[in-house]
Design an enzyme around this catalytic site. Structure first.
Site, PDB file in Angstrom:
ATOM      1  N   HIS A  72      11.973   3.279   5.058  1.00  9.47           N
ATOM      2  CA  HIS A  72      10.429   3.722   5.278  1.00  9.47           C
ATOM      3  C   HIS A  72      10.272   4.073   6.555  1.00  9.47           C
ATOM      4  O   HIS A  72       9.542   5.170   6.894  1.00  9.47           O
ATOM      5  CB  HIS A  72       9.679   2.620   4.570  1.00  9.47           C
ATOM      6  CG  HIS A  72       8.453   2.573   4.793  1.00  9.47           C
ATOM      7  ND1 HIS A  72       7.656   1.897   5.519  1.00  9.47           N
ATOM      8  CD2 HIS A  72       7.345   3.355   4.095  1.00  9.47           C
ATOM      9  CE1 HIS A  72       6.468   2.445   5.608  1.00  9.47           C
ATOM     10  NE2 HIS A  72       6.201   3.363   4.487  1.00  9.47           N
ATOM     11  N   GLU A  75      11.502   7.418   7.673  1.00 13.43           N
ATOM     12  CA  GLU A  75      10.688   8.285   7.139  1.00 13.43           C
ATOM     13  C   GLU A  75       9.404   8.562   7.808  1.00 13.43           C
ATOM     14  O   GLU A  75       8.685   9.764   8.126  1.00 13.43           O
ATOM     15  CB  GLU A  75      10.186   7.803   5.437  1.00 13.43           C
ATOM     16  CG  GLU A  75       8.972   8.787   4.996  1.00 13.43           C
ATOM     17  CD  GLU A  75       7.984   8.142   4.372  1.00 13.43           C
ATOM     18  OE1 GLU A  75       6.762   8.231   4.656  1.00 13.43           O
ATOM     19  OE2 GLU A  75       8.096   7.323   3.486  1.00 13.43           O
ATOM     20  N   HIS A  76       8.484   7.403   8.573  1.00 12.71           N
ATOM     21  CA  HIS A  76       7.312   7.569   9.278  1.00 12.71           C
ATOM     22  C   HIS A  76       8.145   8.430  10.579  1.00 12.71           C
ATOM     23  O   HIS A  76       7.162   9.157  10.869  1.00 12.71           O
ATOM     24  CB  HIS A  76       6.847   6.313   9.761  1.00 12.71           C
ATOM     25  CG  HIS A  76       5.882   5.629   8.882  1.00 12.71           C
ATOM     26  ND1 HIS A  76       4.855   5.388   9.093  1.00 12.71           N
ATOM     27  CD2 HIS A  76       6.024   5.545   7.530  1.00 12.71           C
ATOM     28  CE1 HIS A  76       3.926   4.861   8.144  1.00 12.71           C
ATOM     29  NE2 HIS A  76       4.745   4.789   7.244  1.00 12.71           N
ATOM     30  N   GLU A 147       0.155  -0.922   7.410  1.00 10.90           N
ATOM     31  CA  GLU A 147       0.387  -0.557   5.935  1.00 10.90           C
ATOM     32  C   GLU A 147       1.046  -1.576   5.200  1.00 10.90           C
ATOM     33  O   GLU A 147       0.676  -1.838   3.800  1.00 10.90           O
ATOM     34  CB  GLU A 147       1.362   0.484   6.024  1.00 10.90           C
ATOM     35  CG  GLU A 147       1.681   1.358   4.634  1.00 10.90           C
ATOM     36  CD  GLU A 147       3.013   2.482   4.609  1.00 10.90           C
ATOM     37  OE1 GLU A 147       3.436   2.483   5.630  1.00 10.90           O
ATOM     38  OE2 GLU A 147       3.054   2.954   3.716  1.00 10.90           O
TER      39      GLU A 147
END
Lengths: 431, 437
Positions: A72, A75-76, A147
């Protein structure tokens, strides 16, 4: 030579959909689905690298253990370019872009009305040009930290991940996809580089477009873009699976947090090592039909639970497969989670003795066909379904044929082997 | 039918069936399903909760299918027809809807057809509910009251949405924008089988009613199939309230509330003095877009990406209430810094210190968003209905044209209308609980 092997056509007359698939010389799977008349164009570039991929080795070398949340995090960071954020270039072209990380993959996508081909250029290039620096990696930890906290305050998210923690003892599927603030603290540019080199090789990726554009123009553009960089031969990556016992880790997980409505989920664990493609899709479909017959609104339980005020219209059921493990889950908001669990446990036991009415299965066949027709209106659904099933070596349209093929006996057997108390765990979030 | 089909300029072909009741048809051949939306319009007020009970009770049983289970079985027989109720708002109006989606006849195997049966089923659900001695069953109403009570209580579980609603309630404490479409628990307690039945009769008989259909069927034969949905609608006697005037901001206020959790939610309300029909309405849309509507906007690129102050941050302009809200999910310790950073970005836009590219990207992003809407019959029907209710041209192309005429100077002028009203913070208590067993 741009393309290798034979072109594959995946199609279904009932759905009226057709996907043309080719393999690029780099190893990438490239696929195209034409949607005549739609103004919106959609494309995605997906890699088989998700949150469960936490251990691997290359060429028989030493085992590499990754920190939780790294897929993840990567991905950012892929959106960060040396000059500007990849989002900005998409905006400049009037497109909207996004990305998401699941248990088994990471997907980068855009949608637009005009300028499809320049957007496709940008999609392929930015995913193939990482730019990780100590400064930009450290900066991202604050954003992802927020997040993580946002999801920590979401009781629906918590009840789901607590169920996974109840079901799985060792498997990484039980961990939050974004990791924790502690695990991401150790992520460095070197770790991200290493993950990108290992898992973002084209041979591990799918480039798909769902659009009303000329098919050959798409393949020409995709072939050219994927040939721009020679990333060498595919690394011999061996993903190391974590052994998982058949029994759930815990009977129940409870969390106290301030909520307006209590949440509850019941889950039945399922292992399916070594099954893929058509067999796995068939198993998933048979399970879904069985769950709908029992827990759906037309089934024997829903109205009774609703009348007793134990459930509301958030009550839903799903069957999920994540690499070599999976589970079925049912639940939603409830005024009395403990009593709901007791009633479902007892009623499922009774249903297992009586069995499933064949007429229910026939109705579910019709209903599922209608559902698929609705779902395949959506470009996003077509892309998600295609990538999800291709990651498991399946055919996204085969579900229609399988729906006609499955038998009452199969559904009945699935009920008897799967919805058993020994495989069950539950999760409650309440004030 | 009392009115001829009118080339209304809408994306739908519209006909007035009886005073206050209209049918809107749009032929759509790209999709595999038809969509039908039946909506009744009411004034928004504290009694919204009781009106929410009408679609819920209708979906619990009809004359031929008198239970939830039988309704569901019939839906499955009709090739998985999807049917549901929804409650929305258009400014100070409440929209109560029954939605349905079902397979196109041309897509079904074996030459089967579902259109006529589907519409007849929906007609029966709406007009011939399962009644006991002329009223909804007491147990059904009591059960739906409980369900709706929990829907109202459950609003708290989405912290971002809760914080935004609390900010609106406190900003507009004496204006109709403060009401939530779910209504209040206090008014729910007044609901009885008789009152819900009366609300149902008033809805189908005299509330303004709109039916939107989108699908393959040709309108000449289709109209005959859809007309029975209007049976029972005599004429509109219910009157909708005049538009409530927009207010400006007074002195800037601050309010902090607490909850047990981890992330703080900051919401700032701004009065724009710009509503539907205002010459600067589209300029205000673009100003809000430059500020925080997209990933290229200033709040995302400056407050999130440059300063790492948040994950989610955006701005939203509502032409009905004339409010613009900015919200951000943040660490409570950085609330002051984030607030200053947000206000600084708004000042940048007020001073016109945004680039020509930022302006153009926002115009393009809005245009792209509006064009994509044309692929979605559900979005088109919603846009059409809401436009009619707020007095806006109901065509997407009309709005695109107006957006394309927005100038940079217009955006600066619109941004200078922004007046900060309330700074609201929903922040975690110090004694946070994280109790997992």
């Amino acid at each position: 030579m741009t393309w290798i092997g034979e072109e594959i056509i995946l199609e279904n007359a009932t759905l009226g959909e057709r996907v043309v698939e080719r393999t690029h010389a780099s190893g990438a799977t490239v696929a195209y689905c034409r949607k005549p008349g739609y103004l919106r164009r959609y494309a995605c570039f997906s890699t088989r690298f998700g949150s469960v991929d936490d251990r691997y080795r290359i060429n028989g070398g030493p085992e590499v253990l990754l920190p939780d949340g790294v897929a993840h995090f990567l991905e950012h960071k892929m959106f960060e370019g040396p000059e500007e954020d990849a989002f900005v270039q998409f905006s400049r072209m009037g497109a909207s872009a996004n990305a998401f990380t699941s248990f088994v993959g990471t997907t980068y996508l855009f949608s637009c009305v005009d300028g499809f081909f320049p957007c496709l250029d940008h999609l392929v290039r930015f995913v193939q040009q990482p730019h990780f620096t100590t400064e930009n990696v450290e900066k991202e930890k604050g954003i992802i930290g927020q997040e993580i906290r946002m999801y920590a305050d979401n009781p629906g998210w918590r009840v789901y991940f607590n169920l996974l923690a109840g079901l799985y003892k060792n498997h990484p599927v039980a961990k939050d996809i974004a990791g924790t603030e502690q695990t991401i603290a150790g992520i460095t540019p070197q770790i991200l580089d290493q993950c990108w080199s290992t898992f973002y090789h084209p041979s591990n990726m799918i480039l798909l477009a769902v659009a009303d554009e000329d098919q050959e123009s798409f393949f020409e553009a995709a072939g050219r873009l994927l040939s721009e960089q020679d990333l060498g031969p595919a690394p011999a990556v061996e993903k190391i699976l974590t052994e998982e016992p058949a029994a759930p880790a815990r009977e129940q997980v409870r969390q106290q947090m301030q909520v307006g409505r209590s949440k509850v989920l019941l889950g039945w664990k399922d292992l399916h090592p070594g099954i893929s493609g058509r067999d796995l899709m068939r198993k998933e479909l048979v399970t879904e039909v069985m769950l709908e017959c029992i827990f759906g609104q037309s089934g024997p339980l829903f109205e009774e639970l609703y009348r007793k005020d134990l459930i509301d219209d958030s009550f839903a059921t799903s069957c999920q497969i994540h690499s070599d493990v999976g589970h079925s889950a049912t639940g939603g908001d409830s005024a009395d989670p403990d009593r709901l669990i007791d009633v479902i446990r007892e009623e499922v036991g009774k249903i297992r003795k009586v069995g499933i009415d064949p007429a229910d299965i026939e109705r579910q066949r019709r209903s599922a066909t209608g559902y698929l027709l609705r779902a395949f209106n959506s470009l996003d659904h077509i892309a998600g379904s295609y990538c999800g099933t291709r990651f498991l070596d399946g055919d996204p349209f085969e579900v229609v044929d399988l729906l006609a093929e499955i038998t009452t006996k199969e559904v009945e057997e699935r009920l008897q082997e799967h919805l058993i108390p020994d495989q069950m765990s539950s999760s409650i979030v309440t004030s | 039918m009392t009115g001829a089909a009118t080339p209304s300029g809408s994306d739908f072909e519209s006909s007035e069936i009886s005073p206050g009741a209209s049918l809107h048809i749009r032929q759509e051949s790209r999709r595999k399903t038809s969509r039908l939306r039946v909506s009744w319009i009411h004034n928004m007020g504290p009694d919204a909760a009781q009106k929410c009970l009408v679609p819920s009770c209708l979906l619990r049983g009809s004359r031929s299918f008198p239970s939830l289970r039988e309704i569901s079985r019939r839906s499955e027989e009709l090739w998985g027809l999807g049917i549901g109720g929804s409650i929305d708002r258009a400014g100070q109006l409440l929209i109560v809807t029954i939605n349905a989606e079902f397979a196109e006849d041309s897509r079904l195997p074996g030459g089967e057809a579902v259109l006529a049966d589907a519409v007849e089923f929906i007609r029966e659900v709406i007009l011939q509910p399962h009644l006991v001695e002329g009223c909804f069953d007491e147990d059904t109403v009591s059960s739906e009251v409980s369900q709706h009570r929990r829907s109202i209580e459950g609003r708290f579980d989405d912290k971002r949405s809760w914080a935004m609603q609390r900010c609106i309630e406190e900003t507009c404490h004496d204006e109709p924008w403060r009401f939530h479409e779910y209504g209040t628990i206090e008014s729910l307690d007044q609901a009885t089988a008789e009152s819900v039945t009366a609300d149902w009769k008033k809805s189908i008989g005299s509330a303004p009613m709109h039916v939107h259909f989108s699908g393959e069927a040709r309108s000449d034969s289709l109209t005959e199939i859809l007309l029975p949905l209007f049976d029972g609608h005599d004429q509109q006697t219910a009157t909708l309230a005049d538009r409530f005037p927009l207010k400006g901001a007074g002195e800037v206020r601050e309010l902090e509330e607490h909850f047990h959790g981890q992330q703080a939610n900051l919401v700032i309300s701004f009065r724009t003095s710009t509503g539907h029909g205002d010459p600067l309405q589209e300029s205000m849309m673009i100003a809000s877009g430059v500020i925080g509507g997209f990933p290229h906007s200033r709040l995302f690129t400056q407050v999130r990406e440059k300063q790492s102050l948040c994950y989610s941050v955006n701005s939203l302009f509502d032409g009905s209430s004339g409010l613009m809200l900015v919200n951000a999910g943040i660490d409570g310790d950085t609330a002051t810094r984030t607030r200053e950073s947000i206000l600084e970005q708004i000042d940048v836009v007020k001073r016109g210190e945004f680039s020509a590219e930022e302006f153009q990207m926002t115009l393009d992003a809005w245009d792209s968003r509006l064009r994509m809407t044309q692929d979605s019959p559900a979005s088109l029907a919603e846009f059409d209905l809401v436009s009619r209710l707020v007095g806006r041209d109901p065509t997407i192309d009309g709005l695109r044209e107006r957006v394309s005429c927005v100038t940079r100077e217009g955006v600066i002028e619109a941004a200078n209308r922004l007046e900060t009203d309330l700074i609201y913070l929903l922040s975690p208590e110090d004694d946070q609980r994280e109790d997992v067993q």
